[in-house]
Design an enzyme around this catalytic site. Sequence first.
Site, PDB file in Angstrom:
ATOM      1  N   HIS A  53      -7.655   1.590   2.303  1.00  0.00           N
ATOM      2  CA  HIS A  53      -7.415   1.237   3.704  1.00  0.00           C
ATOM      3  C   HIS A  53      -8.064   2.257   4.646  1.00  0.00           C
ATOM      4  CE1 HIS A  53      -4.457  -1.107   6.487  1.00  0.00           C
ATOM      5  NE2 HIS A  53      -5.629  -0.891   7.069  1.00  0.00           N
ATOM      6  N   GLU A  86       0.831  -1.204   0.000  1.00  0.00           N
ATOM      7  CA  GLU A  86       0.000   0.000   0.000  1.00  0.00           C
ATOM      8  C   GLU A  86       0.869   1.258   0.000  1.00  0.00           C
ATOM      9  OE1 GLU A  86      -2.505  -0.449   3.414  1.00  0.00           O
ATOM     10  OE2 GLU A  86      -3.667  -2.080   2.535  1.00  0.00           O
TER      11      GLU A  86
END
Length: 536
Positions: A292, A270
Site C-alpha cells: 500500500h 492489511e
Amino acid sequence: MKAYAMSESASMRVVVAEPFAEDGLEVLRSAGIDVISCVGAQRPRLLEAVRDAQGLIVRSETRVDRELLSGSRDLRVVGRAGVGVDTIDVDAATRAGIVVVNTPSANTIAATEQTFALLLSLLRHVPMAATSVKAGRWERAGFVGGELHGKTLGILGLGRIGSAVATRAQAFGMRTIAFDPYIAAEPAEGAGIEILGLDDVLASADVVSLHVPLNDQTIGLLGARELGLMKQGAILVNCARGGLVDEAALLSALDSGHLSAAAIDVVAQEPPEEGSAGEQLHQHPKVLATPHLGGSTREALGRIATELAADIVSVLAGRPAGGAVNAPTARGADAAKLRPYIDLAYRIGLMLPQLGDSTHLGRPAMSMCGDIAQLESAPLVSAFLSGILQRTTARRVSIVNAGEIAKERGIEVAVRFAPPESPWLGSLRVHAGPHHIVGTALDRGSRIVEIDGFEIDADPRGTLILTRHQDVPGMIGRAGTLLGDARVNISTMQVARNARGGEAMMVLSVDRMPDASTLRALQGMPFMNSACTINL
C-alpha cells in the site's frame, strides 16, 4: 509556511494517531492547536486521548468506529490523511455532527505513478531481473517482456486518478476505455477515452486498472464472473482498495492461466493474516505486490499533511472545509471555480447578523450569478447557513449539521440563478431582511463589492467597522481621529455614497476590535446614523 488563524480563543487539541508529515503538524501548531501524538500507541491510550480532543487525524490503519466517536466529549473533526474512508464510520460521525475530511487530490500524482511503476515493472520483469543481477548472474533470456504501446487499457473509475492514468497511458500509445456510471460520454471522448459498460471494458482490455472508492456499491466489484469476462492473458492492476476484488477468485484466475499476471498495491486486510487469500496473492509467482505505497511519496505526504491540517483548522474555527466527506462541498470539474464562493458564502453568513437585529433576517435568498449560475448550490447554502447560525444560536454549528439546525429554526434559503452582473463574471448576492450583500471571487481572493446598495471593495476577513452617516465634510477625519485616540489602527478604508449630500457608508478594516466605549463614541458622532463592528 502559510499561517492559518483560529477564530476561537480556547485551546484546541488534535490527536494524531498515525505518522503525519511535519509540515502538517506545523500548520496545526501555527494555528495555536495542541498536538497530541498517539503514533504507535495501543487503542486504550488512543481512546483516552480522544476523549477530550476536538480533532483526530488517522491514515488507513486506525478504526474510527462508534466506540471511539461516542467516547469523545467534544470531537468536531476526523481527518483522513489520504482518500479512502472505509475505516471511518462516516454515518455515525454525521449523526454526531462531526465533520469527516480527507484529501482526495493530494495523492493523485503519486497513485497514478505507482500504477505505472507496478505495471511497467510487471511487464518488463524488473524486480526479478534486478534480483538476478544482484546475485551475480547475467541472465537475459528469461526476462523478455511486453510493451504498453498498442495495448488497450480498461480503467474502472474515471475520477482524478483514473483520468490521470488515462492521460499517461495515451502518452505510451495505449487505447483507453473506461467504465464509470457517473461520467458522461461526451467529455470523456473529448479526452480520448471511450466510455463502455463494465462487461465490455473487461472483455476488451489487455490491462484492467481499478480506480474506484470502496463502498457498498463497489465492494467485490470484480468477482469470479467479472474476472472470467477478462481477455485470456490479460493483466489486472489494483492500486485502489483490496476489497474491490474477490481475492479467492483472483487466485483461481491466476492459477488457471486465464489472467497472465496481477500487480497489486492493496489487499482486503492489511497486513494480511497468515494463510489468507491476501497473503497467498502476495506470495503468488504471477503477482507483483507492494505494501500500500500508492500515496507514499515525500511530495504527496507533504501535500496531504498541509491540505488536511488546513481543513482541520478551518473546521475547528467554524469555517467550511474543502475536503469534507459528509457535507456538501466542491467536487468534480467545477470544484476550483466553486471553492472560493463557498468561503464567500460562509463569510456573508457571518456578516449578515452583525449588520443589525438578527431577528429580522426573514427568509434569506441567494442568487448565483454569471459563471457560477447552474453550479451546485448545496455547498454554498451549507456554508452560508454555517456562518449565519454561528452568530444566531448558542449551539455548536458545522457544515455537517447546519442544514438540520436551520430546519429546526425555520430558516430556509431560496436559491436563484441569474445572468452576470456587470462588471463581475461571477457573483453571489444574498438578501436577508433589510440587508443585501454582493460578493465575488477574484485572483486576490474573495471580495465584498456591495452592501445595501453601496458599492465597496472590502476583504471579508478580520475585524471591520461599518458606519452609515450623512455625506458631510469631516466625517472620515473625525472617525479616524477617534479611533486613533483609542489606539485602534486602521489598515484599509472604503467609502461610498448613494448620492451627493445623501447617506454614505464607510468600511474600515482595523487591527483589533474597538472596546464598547469607543464604539459608543463613534455611534454618538454628529451626523452618524449607525456604526457596528463585524468580526470575520
